[in-house]
Design an enzyme around this catalytic site. Structure first.
Site, mmCIF file in Angstrom:
data_model
loop_
_atom_site.group_PDB
_atom_site.id
_atom_site.type_symbol
_atom_site.label_atom_id
_atom_site.label_comp_id
_atom_site.label_asym_id
_atom_site.label_seq_id
_atom_site.Cartn_x
_atom_site.Cartn_y
_atom_site.Cartn_z
ATOM 1 N N GLU A 238 0.818 -1.217 0.000
ATOM 2 C CA GLU A 238 0.000 0.000 0.000
ATOM 3 C C GLU A 238 0.856 1.273 0.000
ATOM 4 O O GLU A 238 0.576 2.229 0.725
ATOM 5 C CB GLU A 238 -0.955 -0.008 1.206
ATOM 6 C CG GLU A 238 -1.940 -1.157 1.160
ATOM 7 C CD GLU A 238 -2.892 -1.197 2.342
ATOM 8 O OE1 GLU A 238 -4.068 -1.501 2.117
ATOM 9 O OE2 GLU A 238 -2.455 -0.918 3.474
ATOM 10 N N GLU A 312 -6.717 -7.803 -1.486
ATOM 11 C CA GLU A 312 -7.390 -7.872 -0.189
ATOM 12 C C GLU A 312 -8.867 -7.553 -0.367
ATOM 13 O O GLU A 312 -9.221 -6.407 -0.644
ATOM 14 C CB GLU A 312 -6.770 -6.882 0.818
ATOM 15 C CG GLU A 312 -5.372 -7.254 1.265
ATOM 16 C CD GLU A 312 -4.850 -6.336 2.371
ATOM 17 O OE1 GLU A 312 -5.647 -5.554 2.930
ATOM 18 O OE2 GLU A 312 -3.643 -6.402 2.670
#
Length: 664
Positions: A238, A312
């Site tokens: 991320e 995710e």
């Protein structure tokens, strides 16, 4: 954060378009089987329909029985992507069309004795891949000292997954977020304020290089083309939301390639940040909690000719102290996953099994106020914290079974649970009496923050508490910047609490000199955002009374390691009084019988502290909730008698109950 909702829609022209075709991976086409408890299609916010973007949803049933780590002996081409211009881009494995059905399990959050059980349950549910983060802070707890043993035996976990028939996607960081302390970065990186985390800063890169020099050689033989189960490796985590250094991600990409990573490399970002987190030559994937009309718009700008992987898919969420317990609707999860499968979108369920933030593992958030993540990482996942089945599990299992051309494996039996007789601590030891059993204290002219204490071979203190002690002879206005929570004492009497929002306290006038004692707890370092740079704990500056700086401190490190509890057994413990205010250790015996089983400790009559079983730190309890029980794995209990020690910070309670059901 709430449940996952329906699938309104994906950017026109980008959604996968599939042909009705048969090949070696997809079995002969069959009509879709009825799905138990399927959620009926929901009305879209516009007159668009699924067929507008996906003209040919698959009616195939999948057969990957020959594409498993056990069956694929002759290997030449690992996980790849293919875009022929006819139909939808797709993944391939050994040149054959393949979909990733992934589920996240973090080996470091699950007792090693239960790894096989959790992986077998993943396989039996219908998944073909397990994903896991690799926590740098646990594997290199001190600079230059590496630990890949016991519950941190990454290679054993990966090989066990292979033996069970699961592929593996590794997420080695160096930063991983994962709601653990400092996002998985070692706290000793904070010693030098000039070192900039998650950048090409010289100090940070040198540390990453040394870590990768130990980690990556362990990963190399586990790769697909070496006969192992690792089909992909994630670069950082991320980074699009951090995005402080344009050179950083390309550097990490090259660092992995240079050390011999040959499998598919990918990045993982939220749908909004995928553009800023993308690295040339690396597959971009996204993280999300629900799908909406513009879910893939940024991903489309990065790569139009690659298959979609939702790295995710958040089927639950984590809890923080003082907040509510998060739950999501199983029917909504089932509906969204059915859309993924029907339109052949690869995905990874985060979390399949969350596990536990044992010890001081938990991270924290700070959106104006510091809030630590609770001990349980149940996450309202597909399996519970203790590995039990949920409604989500059975719905997904039936869904996967309806798309599978072969029967799914048999579901493993439940792990037995037990409620044991209550434990009433019979002995206690005030913190002040335990100081003699700690390691030699540090004596310093000024207070020293936790990370810069000259202990642990120069790596400082990562977790736990620090006690600062100084003799004073007058009162007044005390000022100290303490993180995260500090109890202030005159001798053994608490007079107040300091935290990030309250740095001042009035000390009454003194007739005689007394000890000023400041007990500071690290409640978890922030694991997300730029704030990680400033997460030093303990007292992070001078301490003054009436603007006059205090000097000459004795500093005790309370890391609560197992060696400390071994020494503590030789202390002179006292009988437990009816009530005792202030920090103290309480000792009792849990009688588990000849065959110990999992249980959950209930500390409803206690206030705030930590529980240690046979020297193992189960984690934090706190009466502000939401978590009310602590998971105690049966694998960590001895037959018959087990030592229970509570470190209660506030006021003593009475019994320690156990139950066969959690209260989260």
């Amino acid at each position: 954060m709430v449940g996952i909702f329906f699938l309104p829609f994906i950017l026109s022209g980008f959604g996968p378009r599939f042909k009705q075709e048969e090949n070696l991976v997809f079995g002969k086409a069959h009509p879709p089987q009825p799905r138990v408890s399927a959620v009926p299609p929901r009305p879209l916010p516009s007159p668009l329909s699924l067929s507008t973007f996906f003209p040919s949803p698959t009616s195939s049933r999948f057969n990957w029985s020959h594409l498993t780590p056990l069956e694929l002996k002759n290997r030449s081409v690992g996980l790849g992507t293919e875009s022929t211009g006819q139909g939808n881009p797709h993944f391939t494995l050994e040149g054959q069309k393949f979909l990733i059905f992934g589920g996240s399990i973090h080996y470091f959050r699950v007792p090693r004795e239960y790894w096989r059980d959790r992986l077998l349950k993943l396989k039996a549910c219908g998944f073909n891949t397990v994903t896991t983060y690799v926590p740098w802070n646990l594997h290199e707890p001190e600079r230059g000292r590496f630990d890949f043993s016991g519950n941190l035996d990454l290679e054993a976990f990966v090989l066990m997954a292979s033996e069970i028939g699961l592929w593996v996607i590794l997420r080695p960081g160096p930063y991983i977020c994962s709601e653990i302390d400092l996002g998985g970065l070692p706290s000793w990186l904070l010693q030098d304020p000039r070192l900039l985390l998650r950048t090409t800063n010289k100090g940070f890169i040198e540390a990453v290089e040394k870590y990768f020099d130990h980690l990556i050689p362990r990963v190399i033989p586990l790769q697909y083309r070496q006969g192992g189960p690792v089909i992909a490796v994630q670069v950082e985590n991320e980074y699009g939301s951090f995005n402080k250094d344009k050179k950083y991600m390309p550097y990490l990409h090259k660092a992995l390639l240079r050390r011999g990573i040959v499998e598919l490399l990918l990045t993982s970002d939220s749908e909004k940040n995928v553009l800023s987190g993308h690295t040339k030559g690396v597959l971009a994937t996204i993280n999300l909690q629900k799908l909406h009309r513009n879910t893939f718009s940024q991903l489309h700008k990065v790569q139009r000719d690659k298959p979609i992987l939702i790295m995710e898919y958040w089927v639950g969420w984590f809890d923080r102290w003082g907040d509510k317990h998060h739950v999501t609707d199983a029917k909504e999860i089932e509906h969204t996953v059915s859309e993924f499968i029907k339109y052949e979108i690869s995905f990874n369920v985060y979390m399949f099994h969350g596990g536990t933030n044992f010890g001081f593992l938990n991270g924290a958030t700070n959106y104006g106020k510091h809030a630590g993540v609770v001990t349980s990482y149940d996450y309202d996942a597909v399996l519970t914290e203790a590995g039990d089945y949920t409604e989500k599990y059975f719905k997904l299992q039936k869904l996967f079974g309806s798309f599978s051309a072969i029967p799914l494996p048999q579901v493993p039996k439940l792990t037995p649970k037990a409620a044991y007789p209550p434990v009433r601590p019979s002995l206690f030891l005030p913190l002040w009496d335990a100081l003699a059993y700690l390691n030699e204290p540090v004596r310093s002219h000024q207070p020293v923050n936790m990370e810069n204490l000259p202990i642990n071979n120069g790596s400082g203190q990562s977790y736990g508490l620090v006690l600062y002690e100084k003799s004073i002879c007058s009162g007044g206005r005390l000022c100290a910047h303490a993180r995260d929570m500090a109890q202030v004492f005159l001798d053994e009497t608490m007079i107040g609490i300091l935290n990030e929002n309250n740095q001042n306290l009035h000390i009454p006038e003194l007739r005689v000199c007394r000890y000023l004692r400041i007990l500071v707890e690290n409640q978890g370092r922030v694991n997300f955002s730029w704030q990680i740079q400033n997460e030093r704990k303990g007292i992070t500056g001078s301490v003054s009374i009436n603007n006059s700086s205090l000097e000459g401190f004795t500093i005790y490190s309370l890391e609560m390691k197992m060696s400390f509890f071994e020494r503590l057994r030789s202390a002179t413990w006292r009988p437990v009084p009816d009530s005792h205010p202030g920090p103290a250790f309480y000792r009792g015996t849990l009688r588990a019988g000849p065959s110990p089983k999992d249980t959950f400790l209930s500390l409803l009559n206690w206030n705030y502290g930590f529980v240690f079983i046979n020297g193992r730190n189960l984690g934090r309890y706190w009466n502000i909730g939401p978590q009310k029980t602590l998971y105690l794995p049966g694998a960590w209990l001895h037959p018959e008698d087990n030592e229970v020690i509570l470190f209660e910070k506030m006021v003593s309670g009475s019994d320690i109950e156990s139950t066969d059901k959690p209260m989260l």
